[in-house]
Design an enzyme around this catalytic site. Structure first.
Site, PDB file in Angstrom:
ATOM      1  N   PRO A  95      16.795 -12.847-107.718  1.00 46.92           N
ATOM      2  CA  PRO A  95      15.600 -13.378-107.493  1.00 46.92           C
ATOM      3  C   PRO A  95      15.336 -14.609-106.821  1.00 46.92           C
ATOM      4  CG  PRO A  95      15.832 -12.652-109.777  1.00 46.92           C
ATOM      5  CD  PRO A  95      17.289 -12.792-109.175  1.00 46.92           C
ATOM      6  N   GLU A 122      22.692 -13.125-117.361  1.00 46.20           N
ATOM      7  CA  GLU A 122      21.649 -14.313-116.945  1.00 46.20           C
ATOM      8  C   GLU A 122      22.138 -14.662-115.423  1.00 46.20           C
ATOM      9  OE1 GLU A 122      18.832 -15.009-118.467  1.00 46.20           O
ATOM     10  OE2 GLU A 122      19.717 -13.475-119.835  1.00 46.20           O
ATOM     11  N   ARG A 160      19.571   3.493 -93.094  1.00 47.74           N
ATOM     12  CA  ARG A 160      18.822   4.279 -92.136  1.00 47.74           C
ATOM     13  C   ARG A 160      18.380   3.922 -90.967  1.00 47.74           C
ATOM     14  NH1 ARG A 160      13.974   6.261 -93.999  1.00 47.74           N
ATOM     15  NH2 ARG A 160      12.771   5.791 -92.448  1.00 47.74           N
ATOM     16  N   ASP A 175       9.092   3.558 -88.347  1.00 41.52           N
ATOM     17  CA  ASP A 175       8.927   3.278 -89.829  1.00 41.52           C
ATOM     18  C   ASP A 175       7.768   2.175 -89.765  1.00 41.52           C
ATOM     19  OD1 ASP A 175      10.572   4.963 -90.861  1.00 41.52           O
ATOM     20  OD2 ASP A 175      12.220   3.401 -91.232  1.00 41.52           O
TER      21      ASP A 175
END
Ligand code: ADE
Length: 257
Positions: A95, A122, A160, A175
């Site tokens: 993150p 963690e 893809r 897309d």
């Protein structure tokens, strides 16, 4: 040579979701790319095959040991070197990373190889960054229980893009985000469902009109849902004209009278 993707993970079985289904599954089956796994437990020295320990300084949770990850990443790099790839991009899903977007996906799809590190607990011992040039990549501002799902998200988006991965040659180019806009609405049969109809223009067969309508819809959606995307984009004269013709956001909010 087809690109090869190497994933360091404690849970290689999770990747069956990627390799067993749909576009990504077919691409892997047809060897449009290679997918290999390196389990840090295979690089432990103790009987318990330990891969984590408590954090120095205290606090909740566990931290992944530096050595099994270092050895697993080194083994992946050595395998790539043997196949002729010298310095693969190495990505730690976290993150704290740079946010994944379509531009980064397209950049990664052009690489001959990627090494992905999916962490658990963690996080990883910070000294791993001194041993390997790891780029951190996040799939969004929320916290998942491990890097496997983010690694699969990244790989699915990358795969893809590979030539031949999609049935229709142009699908990836059409897309959402491929040209910096959200996708237009889609319809298929029946023409009428519970009184709901398909827009006339799509049934007419005038391809220029259809393309214009679709672009207008994409611009409308992008302006109302993701105005940030439009601000970062240079508009063509046609796009500017279409945007001017669209009802403003206040017209939409007013709704039917
Ligand atoms: N690991 C846990 N959460 C994540 C996220 N949002 N993106 C990438 N890796 C993660």
């Amino acid at each position: 040579m087809a690109p090869s993707y190497h994933v360091v993970t404690l849970f290689p079985e999770m990747f069956a979701a990627l390799s067993g289904f749909g576009v990504s599954g077919r691409a892997i089956e047809r060897r449009l790319c290679g997918l290999s796994f390196w389990d840090p437990r295979d690089f432990t020295q103790d009987n318990y095959r330990t891969v984590d320990d408590r954090p120095f300084g205290g606090g909740p949770g566990m931290v992944m040991l530096v050595e099994p990850l270092d050895l697993a990443l080194t083994a992946a790099r050595a395998a790539l070197r043997r196949s002729g790839v010298g310095a693969p991009r190495m990505i730690y899903l976290s993150p704290q990373g740079r946010r994944l977007n379509q531009a980064l996906v397209e950049e990664l799809a052009a690489e001959p190889a990627l090494v992905l590190l999916a962490g658990r607990y963690e996080g990883i011992d910070e000294r791993l960054f001194a041993r390997h040039a790891l780029e951190e990549v996040s799939i969004g501002d929320y916290v998942l229980s491990g890097g496997e799902l983010p690694a699969m998200v990244l790989l699915d988006a990358v795969i893809r893009q590979l030539p031949g991965a999609l049935g229709h040659a142009n699908s990836a180019a059409e897309d959402s985000f491929a040209d910096g806009l959200l996708d237009c609405p889609h319809y298929t049969r029946p023409e009428r469902y519970l009184g709901l109809t398909v827009p006339e223009v799509l049934r007419g067969g005038n391809h220029a009109e259809i393309a214009r309508w679709r672009l207008g819809q994409a611009l409308d959606r992008t302006r109302t849902r993701r105005p940030d995307l439009l601000r970062d984009r240079r508009l063509s004269p046609l796009e500017q004209a279409l945007l001017k013709d669209l009802p403003g956001p206040s017209d939409r909010e007013a709704g039917p009278v």
